[in-house]
Motif scaffolding. Sequence first.
Motif, PDB file in Angstrom:
ATOM      1  N   ASN A 461      38.908  17.600  18.963  1.00 23.45           N
ATOM      2  CA  ASN A 461      38.451  17.029  20.306  1.00 23.45           C
ATOM      3  C   ASN A 461      37.914  18.255  21.017  1.00 23.45           C
ATOM      4  O   ASN A 461      37.094  17.688  22.229  1.00 23.45           O
ATOM      5  CB  ASN A 461      39.423  16.629  21.181  1.00 23.45           C
ATOM      6  N   THR A 462      37.879  19.279  20.955  1.00 22.07           N
ATOM      7  CA  THR A 462      37.014  20.538  21.710  1.00 22.07           C
ATOM      8  C   THR A 462      36.319  21.226  20.376  1.00 22.07           C
ATOM      9  O   THR A 462      36.248  22.239  21.093  1.00 22.07           O
ATOM     10  CB  THR A 462      38.290  21.915  21.739  1.00 22.07           C
ATOM     11  N   ARG A 477      35.385  13.486  16.346  1.00 23.11           N
ATOM     12  CA  ARG A 477      35.692  12.944  17.893  1.00 23.11           C
ATOM     13  C   ARG A 477      37.252  11.706  17.058  1.00 23.11           C
ATOM     14  O   ARG A 477      38.042  11.671  17.722  1.00 23.11           O
ATOM     15  CB  ARG A 477      35.294  12.557  19.423  1.00 23.11           C
ATOM     16  N   TRP A 503      43.491  13.072  26.276  1.00 15.59           N
ATOM     17  CA  TRP A 503      41.786  13.442  26.767  1.00 15.59           C
ATOM     18  C   TRP A 503      41.115  13.423  25.804  1.00 15.59           C
ATOM     19  O   TRP A 503      40.529  13.302  25.492  1.00 15.59           O
ATOM     20  CB  TRP A 503      43.042  14.923  25.744  1.00 15.59           C
ATOM     21  N   CYS A 504      41.724  12.757  24.803  1.00 16.03           N
ATOM     22  CA  CYS A 504      40.977  11.739  23.437  1.00 16.03           C
ATOM     23  C   CYS A 504      40.385  11.006  24.592  1.00 16.03           C
ATOM     24  O   CYS A 504      38.805  10.297  24.345  1.00 16.03           O
ATOM     25  CB  CYS A 504      41.212  10.763  22.693  1.00 16.03           C
ATOM     26  N   ARG A 507      37.101  11.784  26.764  1.00 15.64           N
ATOM     27  CA  ARG A 507      36.283  12.573  26.161  1.00 15.64           C
ATOM     28  C   ARG A 507      35.111  10.543  25.891  1.00 15.64           C
ATOM     29  O   ARG A 507      34.040  11.344  26.034  1.00 15.64           O
ATOM     30  CB  ARG A 507      36.328  13.132  24.922  1.00 15.64           C
ATOM     31  N   HIS A 541      39.441  16.427  35.487  1.00 19.03           N
ATOM     32  CA  HIS A 541      38.155  15.895  34.471  1.00 19.03           C
ATOM     33  C   HIS A 541      38.245  14.068  35.204  1.00 19.03           C
ATOM     34  O   HIS A 541      37.016  14.036  35.108  1.00 19.03           O
ATOM     35  CB  HIS A 541      38.454  16.009  32.998  1.00 19.03           C
ATOM     36  N   GLN A 646      29.641  17.882  27.534  1.00 24.46           N
ATOM     37  CA  GLN A 646      30.396  17.567  26.428  1.00 24.46           C
ATOM     38  C   GLN A 646      31.747  18.443  26.643  1.00 24.46           C
ATOM     39  O   GLN A 646      32.672  17.810  26.458  1.00 24.46           O
ATOM     40  CB  GLN A 646      29.597  18.265  25.365  1.00 24.46           C
ATOM     41  N   PRO A 649      34.296  17.434  30.610  1.00 31.11           N
ATOM     42  CA  PRO A 649      33.977  15.536  30.477  1.00 31.11           C
ATOM     43  C   PRO A 649      34.473  15.121  31.826  1.00 31.11           C
ATOM     44  O   PRO A 649      35.182  14.550  32.544  1.00 31.11           O
ATOM     45  CB  PRO A 649      35.064  14.901  29.626  1.00 31.11           C
TER      46      PRO A 649
END
Length: 673
Positions: A461-462, A477, A503-504, A507, A541, A646, A649
Amino acid sequence: MVTAAGELRFRFRLLGDFRLIDEADGRDHSPRSRKACALLAHLALEPDRRASRDRLVGLLWSDRGEVQARASLRQALTDLRAHPAAPLIHIERRDLHLAEGGFSSDLGEILACAAANDLAGLARILDGAGSAILDGLEGLDRSFDDWLMIERQRWRERIVQDVLHAVERNGQNDLLDLRRAILTQLQRLDTGDERIARLGMALDQKAGDHVGLHRRYRQLETGLQRDLDARVSPDTERLLRELTTVGSVIAPAPRAAAVPAIATIPQANVEPPILVIAPFSLIGDGGPDGALLTSICHDDLQTALGGMRDLRILSVDAPSAERMKAAAPASIASYALDGSVRADGDGWRINLRMTRIDSGFLVWTRQLTVRQGELLAAIDDLVARIAGAILPVVERDVGKLMEGRVPSGSDAYPLYFTARAKILAAASLAEVQEGADLLERAILLEPRLTNAYLQLARLYNTDFMQLMAGHDAAPLRARAFDLCTRAVALEPTHGGVQSRLAWCYLRRGDMKQAMQGFMTALDLTPFHADGINEIGFGLVHLGEMKEAQRLIARAFELNPFPSDEYFSDLAVLYALSGEHEAAETQFEIGRNRSIHYLAVRGANLGMLGGAKRAAPVIDELRQRFASLWQGDTPARDTDLVDTMIQFLPLQGPAERSLFLTGLEQAGLRITPR
């Protein structure tokens, strides 16, 4: 400027770079010659503001012959005779001296304010002061350098002592913030003085500012290492532990179900580190309240620590060595936590220790005191202190146990820990990929190893810890989201699982699901400092800055030794909230060189001082980004900015706009596609 000599007054600025200021109009009349500045500075610091010509020759022209040196002195004096302050500089045949009452100095004002208990005056003078006495006058002459070194030490010690006494004498609660501000300014003058840091830490804790407390400790730690190549003393470390991780402000998770007797626990195929909690013992006659304290601490610790799925928590009634070893035969590491409660005046002294079960090695200990009238209010505090410290200790110890080990290809949990160690130490994308491969193997061997899913999801994811750019991020992702959904199916009440899934969603731009996931994770991890910090950074975020700041501050409370990431996350929060000076302070302390932090710092410096101030950071950012770029054409500033969005986010429009504006002001060329 007033022309009568008796009415002339000038002020020396001696803290920081030397300045000579006309007090009538505030104009800077510092001589252009550095040696003339040094000559006046020497007079300003002498007790009687007097020096002989011989002394000045030896101090400023010691490397020249006598004739040449005296000629140089005469030239300097000729220049001073034409200076606006000349009527107050008495140049005589044998010596020079400054007119009495004609000059003041910032050092003299600091001492006067300290003697008069004028804290407001101290704060004002120190706020505009530099960090070193006569900064920038080094290198004029070896003799002057030797004199300057001694004077700096002498005056620094005197200022620190007098200011500390003034701060200690004025202990009123309404002066708390002023006293803290003075100590913060004083610490700039002597970053390695533990007296300043200890008093400041105590006042920070009294004000409830754990972020400030940790920042002050980190500045001390950095100053000692940089200037003296020394470590913080055990006394100061002990004070930090006593002052940090205060009472609970988040409701604990629901009470865990009772743990079955040790003999009936089935052996699992995979065992995380195990913590066995033994009953607390009451030493002496602690009365009914003492017995209650031992029982509640023991029970509440089980509940609080039971919410941490990184540990397996067991409880034993008879904590013999054999019983404890039998409780955790398959774990990668196992620990025993026990405590004793002893009556102490009008309260109790609680001694805690955690040992490694296999060797009996002591890995953590702490002593706490509870007063009689504070018993019920203190229980949450005790639980928070203990729970907040346990997991970091276990993680550090397990990391040491795994150093140098070659894990078996059929042993999932050692594979997991080896992968974590490899990823933490990785310096390249290839090394991170090796760690990811180990995690994939661990999952194949043991599909129920939830933490492996979480580590992998974070990597994907990062962009493998932000070590590549210019690639198609969609497959990564998607893989991260799949891993998180599988982890949720395994452990829906695992706070780390819910946070990683949030967090997923973040993004993906799904703000509602992200917020719901973070709040669920928060309910499940009330005492997990790293988890709370991660949730707080997620809320940054989402544009929820007030709640984000509260949670990051809570993480500082719970973790006695917060990582660099805590400071850097707080720096991002400040930068995106428009508090640019505060952000820069946190970036300086954080020392985290991850590229997304570098980008925010560049934008922050752009907001503070434009492209000139931001240039070194932006140059480094461009170089670092070029090394990550995998695109077919050379990377442009537009590519860099797109990738930073990106990596970060930002869903809040105000925060995203501020970030982009800062990058433009920092000098990045952002052109529309």
